[in-house]
Structures are given as C-alpha cells and as structure tokens.
Write an enzyme that holds these catalytic residues in place. Structure first.
Site, mmCIF file in Angstrom:
data_model
loop_
_atom_site.group_PDB
_atom_site.id
_atom_site.type_symbol
_atom_site.label_atom_id
_atom_site.label_comp_id
_atom_site.label_asym_id
_atom_site.label_seq_id
_atom_site.Cartn_x
_atom_site.Cartn_y
_atom_site.Cartn_z
ATOM 1 N N GLU A 24 0.830 -1.213 0.000
ATOM 2 C CA GLU A 24 0.000 0.000 0.000
ATOM 3 C C GLU A 24 0.863 1.262 0.000
ATOM 4 O O GLU A 24 0.545 2.251 -0.668
ATOM 5 C CB GLU A 24 -0.902 0.028 1.245
ATOM 6 C CG GLU A 24 -1.999 -1.027 1.273
ATOM 7 C CD GLU A 24 -1.528 -2.352 1.863
ATOM 8 O OE1 GLU A 24 -0.300 -2.572 1.973
ATOM 9 O OE2 GLU A 24 -2.397 -3.182 2.187
ATOM 10 N N GLY A 445 23.386 -7.310 -22.282
ATOM 11 C CA GLY A 445 22.378 -8.367 -22.344
ATOM 12 C C GLY A 445 20.974 -7.894 -22.587
ATOM 13 O O GLY A 445 20.351 -8.243 -23.582
ATOM 14 N N HIS A 654 29.913 -10.526 -16.185
ATOM 15 C CA HIS A 654 29.631 -9.102 -16.008
ATOM 16 C C HIS A 654 29.457 -8.812 -14.529
ATOM 17 O O HIS A 654 28.766 -9.523 -13.816
ATOM 18 C CB HIS A 654 28.368 -8.706 -16.777
ATOM 19 C CG HIS A 654 27.865 -7.346 -16.405
ATOM 20 N ND1 HIS A 654 28.533 -6.195 -16.757
ATOM 21 C CD2 HIS A 654 26.794 -6.956 -15.687
ATOM 22 C CE1 HIS A 654 27.874 -5.154 -16.262
ATOM 23 N NE2 HIS A 654 26.813 -5.591 -15.606
ATOM 24 N N HIS A 706 22.548 4.465 -16.337
ATOM 25 C CA HIS A 706 21.534 4.981 -15.416
ATOM 26 C C HIS A 706 21.021 6.356 -15.833
ATOM 27 O O HIS A 706 20.097 6.888 -15.237
ATOM 28 C CB HIS A 706 22.098 5.047 -13.990
ATOM 29 C CG HIS A 706 22.522 3.703 -13.505
ATOM 30 N ND1 HIS A 706 23.828 3.280 -13.548
ATOM 31 C CD2 HIS A 706 21.795 2.667 -13.020
ATOM 32 C CE1 HIS A 706 23.894 2.031 -13.083
ATOM 33 N NE2 HIS A 706 22.679 1.652 -12.764
#
Ligand code: GLN
Ligand code: ZN
Length: 766
Positions: A24, A445, A654, A706
């Site tokens: 919630e 990947g 990796h 990112h």
C-alpha cells in the site's frame, strides 16, 4: 543480580516491514510523486499502516512493541533528519516529507544522496553526509510524533533509532569537508542531540528506546569500540531519559559486547543467529562479561533475515544459556523483520511441504511470543505448541529436500571439472575461431523492456494469452532486437532478454529446488520492492531454460549471438537460501545446474556465453576472517558452471560495480575470457586494478546506463582512449556499463550507434 520485572521489556521484535502487506505504501507514495494524490492521502495510508502494525504486534502478544519503524523512504534518512544532518543543498526544502524525498530522489541542482547496501542485506539506505559545518540539532520530530500517535491508540511503543555511532560510521564526509575529516569526529555533539531526543521521548512517556548499532557486527577498530563505550556512558548518564536498549545485529558484537555491558544502559539485544559466537564469550569467564548481570538481554534467536521456520527447541535452548548470565533474558528476533515478507498465509500457491518450512514476519512474531512464554513460564506451559512445531519440523526433515542424483554428481567432481586450459591458449584459439575485430563492440544483455513486453508477460501470467502466443511475441521482439543490432553494426549480439521478468527470478522459476511467491515483497529501497525466490531444496535443472531463445536468436544472424545466464552467487544473493547446509554447498548445486545449461548452449552452436555475477562483491562477509572462504566457494561455483566448455567457446562475465579492491583476485579466479564492468563514471580508473589483476579480455563500460543522456562519439573515443592507455588493444572490448532494460528505445539506439562509431575510430588508429 536480577532485575525487577516492572523495569523489563518483554519479548519483542527489533523492527517490522513497513511497505504494507499489499504494498500500500509503495502505491500511495508513487501516486503522490506522480501528482495524482496529495500529501494528506499519503499520510492517511501511512497512519493506517502504522496503526495496523502496532495493534497487530500488541494483539499477537508481544511484551514490547517497537515504534518509529515506519518510514516514508528509509530509516537512515529519517535519522539524518532527526539530528539535523541535512546536506546543505536540501536546506531550502522545509517540509520534512519533501525534504526526505528530495534527499532520496534529488531535485534540479540538488542531486540525490548516494544510496548503498545496508550491511550485507539487499536493503539500501541513504548515505548521510556530514562535515565540520553540519549543524547538528534536534530536527524532525518523527520519532516523537509516532510515539504520541501510538499512545493515542493505547500502545506505549519503544521508539527505534539508528544509534549515534553507527549513524556516523555509515556517513560519508560532506562535499567540501577538509581532508582528514572523519564523520566520527562529530560523535560528541551528535550524542548531545540524542540526549535531547531521549529527553523529549521520556517527557512524552516513553519507557524504553531502542538504539541500533549494527555497525559493531562488522570488524571495528579498538578506537571505534572505545567511541561506542564513550557514547553510551554519556547517554546513560542523562537523568531524563527512557531506558536504553542497544541493539546489534547481523553478527556477533565481539569486543563491543564487554564495552557495552560496562555502560549503564539497561538492555542489550544480541543476534544469536548470525552472532552465536557471542554466547561462547559468556561461557568463558566468571563473570565473562562484567555488567551483563545488571541488564536485560534480548536473545535474538528468531532469524529476522530469512524465511525459515525456527527450530523452537534449539532457539529456546540458546536463550536459556543466557539465564543466570544476564540480569534478565527476553526473546526477540535477530534483527528487524524488515527483510522478510509480511505473511505466509497470503500465499495460496505454495506446495504444502514448502509451506511447512516457512515463517514470514507474522509467523515469526508468533514464534517470538511462544518462545517468550516458554522462557518465562517453562516449556511445559506451551508444551502443546512446541509439540506441534516439532511435528512440522519432523515432516520437513522427512521430505525430499535432498536429491541424491545431484549429490552423487557433485561428489564425483574432481579438480578438472573446475579448470579450463590456460587463458593465453584459449585466447589464441578464440582469436582464430571467432574472427572478431580489435576492440569488439557488444552490450551487457538486456534491451529496453517496452510497455508491450511487460503487458504480454502479465497477460501470459494471468492466462489471457497462451504460452504459444506469448512465445511468438517474444520471438518477434528478438527478431526486432537482432535486426536493430545488425543495423547499428555491433559485433557481438544479444537476444535482449525480453522473456525475463528479473535475472534471478527467471532462473528460479525454471530450476528445481526453488519456489516463488505471489505476495512475498520485501523493500529494497524507497518504494522499490523485490520478491526474492525461495531456494529450499537441492537444485537441479529439469530441462534447458534459455537454449531455444538463444538458438533462435543465433539463427537470425551471421554475427555471433551471446548466450546469457545469471551466475550462482547472484542467484543466491537475491534469493532466500536454505540454511540447513553451508552456502557453498548450495552454490555448487546451482553451479552444476548452470553447467548443464552452458553445455546445452554450446551444443546448440552458441559460441559466446555470458554468466553474470553482479552480486559477487555484495555477498562478501562483514568480517575479514570469513572472506577468503566465501571467495573460494564463489569462484568454485562459477568455474563449475563454465568449466566444461571447449577452448574455442568464449566465456564472458559481467560485474555491476567499479570498486574492486580485495575482490580482484577472485575476479581473476573466475577465469572468464572477458570481464565487463561498470567504469564510465570513474573514467576507466578500474583498469588500474583490473588491467594487471585480470590478464584477459576486459570491457570497462564506456557509458553510464543509469542516465538517459546520449554519450557523444568524441566522449566515447576519449573513454576508449583512456582504457587503451592502460591495457593493450587486443584485450579491450567496447560496451555500456550494464544492461539496457530500463532505458528508452531512441536513446539506446543513439548511444549504441555512437559506441560503434567510436570503436571503429579507435580501431583504425590502434
Ligand atoms: N545481463 C543482465 C542485463 O543486461 C545484467 C544485469 C546486471 O548486471 N544487473 O540486464
Ligand atoms: Zn550490470
């Protein structure tokens, strides 16, 4: 000396999940962030969750209910706000809720606080920043407000705060702090702030407060232990304060135990699951730990980190060892229950024999209450409950957690199963066999997971589309991604991982020995939750998992397509793992299952296989002395997975980080032909260690995945140039920092196009 029972605390838990049994809080928070609801709607949801937690814990029969375990984002961030450790760039944000969110998520001109792992868990906290200019002073009144709120519902809670020493040990020097400044330098003034906070809580009626000092479960210097002693001497000397419970968890206290016992704090909570060796210290002398006989000691015998049912007989025996040593003994969890899902009874699809093995937060509370009674009133008082629990454990012991086929296969392995030929030999063979250019280009990947892919996966899960239709849609996506990579001109292609919900869960769903839950969510950071798979029995691979997808992708192109697997350590790190055998044994079982998959990929014509181990460093034990053994089995499990392939088959791995330090040796030990790592933000600094330490192929990421920004070709050429100055052209690969699944399509195409252009430029001049 024994303690009058009026001043004691009762059985308890050190903390509780806060995201909501049905997530919630996640939904309410995200809807607030998106501007769909206002702050008061969010506060209402939060208040409801707090009330349910307090009343639930009281009604379950705990003797003391923890307070201030709720957070809108993170409890370390909350503590920073409570003591005025607000980085300068957020000073303008005055609303406490907005301030926390700004620290967590950043604002224009004020980048977010760094986030890092909470000890060796998968929870991430906001790293506090302190400097000589930090104006420490009582700030947000959250702990006090929540205490009063609980009091209004008739419950006197025990507010929990991160302790001052751990707070500073987890902090980093603020930008602009002079060289040589250490956050711990601020301990004196910080302790004064805690004294003020404690006085306020006492004023409001708090009887106990819990200060968490888990930093002392890791290796600490004598100086740090002395600082701990000083801090609690000072806190305990206050006249207006609640009784103080110092909680340590995630390991043994070691030298910090006598230091704390010597202070005048009233209670200590010990983690007797991960830190059982503290008990041996108690047996050693007479008295082994002076001062302990004047304290309430909470025996943390119910594991707060894991989902297994407690062996109540053993837990009780452990707690009883403290009787007579401590002034008084009470039962608790080993740490906060933040790290486990709410309630096992919400799971409707788990097989009965697996259910028998498990206890989530709510079930662990019941265990604590039961053990508390057994300790207080004697085992006979709860004989029926103990018998019932024993019967379930016997049922579990009799079920097939063991798979003799797996065990005999593992027993038959010799050193050769973990060994390939020398890396130089393989490199020569691969150069001839694979025909790759100098500085080959590739990706890590995953490709962007479009909304359509996610919809298809959900539709498949709920039965709206059948497996055939789903597979066809995934194949269409693979065709699209392969064509895209060919158009961009990448040298080594991937299939894009569209069929994977998560790199660990996907494998857990396809391996025997794992279960997955429907509602087993655990907070990872902020509103982000994960649903770790449960590794409960011997692991094996009933049938090939990724082979058809890889074969299909390879059939579409003349370029090489990499097979893509998740490594054994990462699978363990992001799951709840059985605790009835050493982790290393379980890791080897996973390694063996992956070895079958690697073999089948090779047989299907896949000539480059990547086994991801982003969590290798994550699982590193807190104590130095435990690290070599861990790294040994971690390396073994990986090598077992890949040890059977031909010299011509190229193994990649990796790793998702850029500070290697003491794991360089282990990365070398993995003996992969090519290792890709995060490197862009540190501008190839990683190669200083990895270049000499891992003398094979290296793909330091040339741009940060990112960020949505598209790196320009010149910038990428610079990065590759910086790499080339450290390692020769014949070892260098060009690739992004990590997988692309969270990126958008357009920026991905643009970035990879520039990556290929940059590699070509470097290649021509190399
Ligand atoms: N192969 C994975 C991907 O690209 C690796 C993810 C990771 O390193 N965390 O998504
Ligand atoms: Zn990564």
């Amino acid at each position: 000396m024994s303690i009058p029972s009026s001043s004691t605390i009762g059985s308890t838990v050190l903390g509780y999940p806060r995201i909501g049994p049905d997530r919630e809080l996640k939904r309410a928070t995200e809807s607030y962030w998106a501007g769909r609801t206002d702050a008061s709607a969010l506060r209402d949801v939060a208040a409801g969750l707090r009330r349910d937690t307090w009343t639930g814990l009281r009604d379950a029969g705990l003797g003391s209910v923890p307070g201030n375990t709720f957070s809108f984002y993170d409890h370390v961030g909350d503590t920073a706000l409570a003591v005025g450790a607000v980085p300068e760039r957020f000073a303008r944000v005055t609303d406490p809720l907005e301030r926390l969110f700004a620290m967590a998520r950043g604002r224009t001109g004020a980048p977010a606080c760094e986030m890092t792992k909470w000890f060796d868990t998968n929870y991430h906290y906001l790293v506090p920043e302190v400097g000589p200019d930090t104006r420490l002073a009582p700030g947000s009144r959250k702990a006090l407000d929540e205490f009063c709120e609980a009091l209004r519902s008739g419950i006197t809670t025990r507010p929990v705060l991160v302790g001052p020493v751990t707070f500073l040990l987890l902090s980093k020097p603020a930008g602009g702090a002079p060289a040589g400044f250490r956050p711990l330098d601020l301990l004196g003034p910080l302790v004064e702030v805690y004294r003020d906070l404690l006085a306020e809580l006492a004023e409001a009626g708090a009887e106990w407060v819990q200060l968490d000092e888990p930093a002392f479960a890791a290796d600490r210097t004598p100086e740090e232990v002395a600082a701990l002693r000083r801090a609690y001497d000072r806190l305990a000397s206050a006249t207006r304060r609640p009784k103080i419970l110092v909680a340590s968890y995630f390991g043994e206290l070691g030298p910090a135990l006598p230091a704390l016992a010597a202070t005048a704090v009233e209670g200590l909570a010990l983690d007797l699951v991960a830190g059982a060796t503290d008990l041996d210290a108690l047996d050693a002398g007479d008295p082994a730990v002076p001062g302990l006989d004047r304290k309430v000691v909470l025996a943390g015998v119910v594991d707060g980190r894991n989902v297994w049912r407690t062996d109540l007989d053993r837990a009780l025996a452990t707690a009883q060892r403290l009787v007579g040593v401590a002034g008084r003994v009470e039962v608790s969890t080993s740490c906060s229950l933040l790290h486990v899902p709410y309630d096992l009874t919400a799971e409707t699809a788990l097989p009965g024999d697996v259910v028998d093995m498990l206890a989530f937060a709510r079930q662990k509370v019941t265990e604590v209450v039961l053990l508390g009674r057994a300790l207080r009133e004697g085992p006979d008082a709860v004989a029926a409950e103990l018998d019932a629990a024993r019967a379930v454990r016997e049922r579990v012991a009799a079920t097939a957690r063991r798979d003799e086929r797996v065990r005999s296969r593992l027993d038959a392995l010799g050193p050769d199963h973990y060994r390939r030929s020398h890396g130089d030999v393989r490199a020569t063979v691969q150069r001839a066999a694979l025909g790759l250019p100098v500085v080959p280009t590739t990706t890590i990947g995953s490709f962007p997971q479009t909304a359509q892919i996610r919809r298809d996966r959900a539709a498949h899960r709920s039965g709206v589309i059948d497996t055939g239709t789903y597979a066809e849609r995934m194949r269409q996506e693979i065709v699209r991604v392969v064509r895209l990579q060919e158009d961009i001109g990448l040298d080594v292609l991937v299939h894009g991982e569209p069929e994977r919900n998560d790199m660990v869960q996907y494998f857990a769903e396809h391996l025997d020995g794992f279960a997955t839950t429907e509602h087993g969510w655990v907070q990872s950071y902020g509103s982000r939750c994960v649903r770790p798979p449960i590794l409960h029995s011997d692991v094996s691979r009933p049938r090939p998992i990724t082979v058809e997808w890889a074969r299909f992708a390879q059939s579409l192109s003349d370029a090489l397509v990499k097979g893509m697997l998740t490594g054994p350590v990462t699978i363990l790190a992001w799951s709840f793992v059985r605790d009835d055998q050493p982790l290393g044994d379980t890791a080897r079982q996973v390694g063996l299952a992956l070895r079958d998959e690697v073999g089948d990929l090779e047989a299907a014509g896949i000539r480059i296989i990547q086994v991801d181990e982003p969590a290798l460093r994550e699982l590193l034990p807190l104590h130095d002395r435990d690290r070599p053994a861990y790294l040994d089995w971690a390396v073994d499990a990986f090598r077992l997975a890949v040890g059977a392939v031909a010299d011509a088959t190229q193994i990649h791995t990796h790793l998702c980080y850029s500070e290697f330090g003491e794991v360089v040796g282990a990365i070398d030990g993995l003996d992969a032909d090519v290792t890709t790592v995060e490197a862009a933000r540190s501008r190839m600094e990683v190669l200083a260690d990895l270049g000499p330490g891992v003398p094979r192929g290296l793909g330091p990421g040339v741009y940060d995945v990112h960020s949505p920004e598209v790196p320009g070709t010149d910038e990428l050429v610079d990065q590759l140039g910086a790499a080339l100055r450290q390692i020769g052209p014949d070892r260098l690969w060009a690739n992004p920092d990590c997988g692309l699944k969270t990126r958008g399509e357009a920026e991905t195409v643009a970035a990879l196009t520039n990556l290929v252009a940059a590699a070509r430029r470097v290649r021509d001049s190399a």
